[in-house]
Design an enzyme around this catalytic site. Structure first.
Site, mmCIF file in Angstrom:
data_model
loop_
_atom_site.group_PDB
_atom_site.id
_atom_site.type_symbol
_atom_site.label_atom_id
_atom_site.label_comp_id
_atom_site.label_asym_id
_atom_site.label_seq_id
_atom_site.Cartn_x
_atom_site.Cartn_y
_atom_site.Cartn_z
ATOM 1 N N LYS A 1 37.358 6.306 132.403
ATOM 2 C CA LYS A 1 37.030 6.698 131.117
ATOM 3 C C LYS A 1 38.150 7.579 130.751
ATOM 4 O O LYS A 1 38.369 7.553 129.647
ATOM 5 C CB LYS A 1 35.524 8.116 131.335
ATOM 6 C CG LYS A 1 34.385 6.872 132.108
ATOM 7 C CD LYS A 1 32.953 7.951 131.852
ATOM 8 C CE LYS A 1 32.403 7.850 132.373
ATOM 9 N NZ LYS A 1 31.010 8.702 133.187
ATOM 10 N N ALA B 1 34.585 13.177 132.017
ATOM 11 C CA ALA B 1 34.605 13.916 133.670
ATOM 12 C C ALA B 1 32.869 12.662 134.171
ATOM 13 O O ALA B 1 32.322 12.007 133.053
ATOM 14 C CB ALA B 1 33.873 15.060 133.257
ATOM 15 N N ASP B 2 32.610 12.368 135.837
ATOM 16 C CA ASP B 2 31.765 12.184 135.809
ATOM 17 C C ASP B 2 31.440 12.822 136.925
ATOM 18 O O ASP B 2 31.528 13.191 137.805
ATOM 19 C CB ASP B 2 31.727 11.067 136.140
ATOM 20 C CG ASP B 2 30.885 9.694 136.371
ATOM 21 O OD1 ASP B 2 30.457 9.377 135.672
ATOM 22 O OD2 ASP B 2 30.408 9.889 137.814
ATOM 23 N N THR B 3 29.899 12.874 136.942
ATOM 24 C CA THR B 3 28.943 13.498 138.107
ATOM 25 C C THR B 3 28.059 12.708 138.379
ATOM 26 O O THR B 3 27.658 11.895 137.883
ATOM 27 C CB THR B 3 28.244 14.833 137.940
ATOM 28 O OG1 THR B 3 28.704 16.107 136.651
ATOM 29 C CG2 THR B 3 27.637 15.565 138.230
#
Length: 195
Positions: A57, A73-75
């Protein structure tokens, strides 16, 4: 340190990430969501997926915003080696809640900051969460509320699911979608956030 800060681009469409940033006084100059395939690779672990997607991203947004500081960010919610989906249907959310009931799980967030000069810094944050054993009535009531929609692991800790959490070790904001301490540290390290 330059007098002028570069514009800050948030590579996310998540309103939760914008809300979390606003809690610590950060308002991105631009929101630039990316079209990133979030399908896990074969044998990919939850922590690896979170880190890889944040990197992807950040790279995609940086290509569209030269001269900007890009935050991505990625969760990912994981139970052991299993990656839980972002629940899109009630049946999917139910499966997640039944799996999380009475056990510990991990919430991983990959956070990447790309500087205008192409340099980057990254963090991977791991929060351990344990749910109480859920009754059928609790699951049904939670599903009826609808806040599970689009949430990793089928729940929102900032909503009604917080009453299911009997233990949490690590960053609470990470479980919502962005670890604020680590994000602030990255922005300070880049000279964007002062003091």
């Amino acid at each position: 340190m330059p007098a002028e800060r570069p514009p800050l681009v948030l590579a996310s469409a998540s309103p939760r990430r914008r809300d979390l940033l606003s809690r610590i006084g950060i308002v991105p100059d631009r929101i630039l969501p990316t079209e990133t395939d979030e399908t896990p690779r074969k044998a990919e672990l939850p922590r690896q997926l979170a880190a890889r997607l944040a990197e992807a991203k950040a790279a995609a947004a940086a290509a569209q915003a030269p001269g900007a500081l890009v935050l991505a960010a990625d969760t990912v919610v994981g139970v052991g080696r299993r990656i839980l989906p972002k629940a899109e249907t009630e049946a999917e959310a139910r499966r997640c809640l039944e799996l999380l009931s009475g056990r510990r799980h991990h919430v991983y967030s990959g956070v990447v900051l790309r500087r205008p000069d192409g340099g980057r810094a990254a963090r991977l944050v791991d929060t351990v969460v344990a749910f109480q054993r859920l009754t059928e009535a609790q699951i049904a009531a939670y599903l009826a509320g609808g806040e599970w929609q689009g949430k990793a692991g089928g729940y929102a800790i900032q909503g009604g699911a917080e009453m299911f959490v009997r233990f949490l070790s690590g960053s609470h904001s990470n479980v919502i979608g962005l670890p604020l301490f680590e994000t602030a540290q990255l922005l300070r390290g880049a000279g964007w956030l002062r003091p």
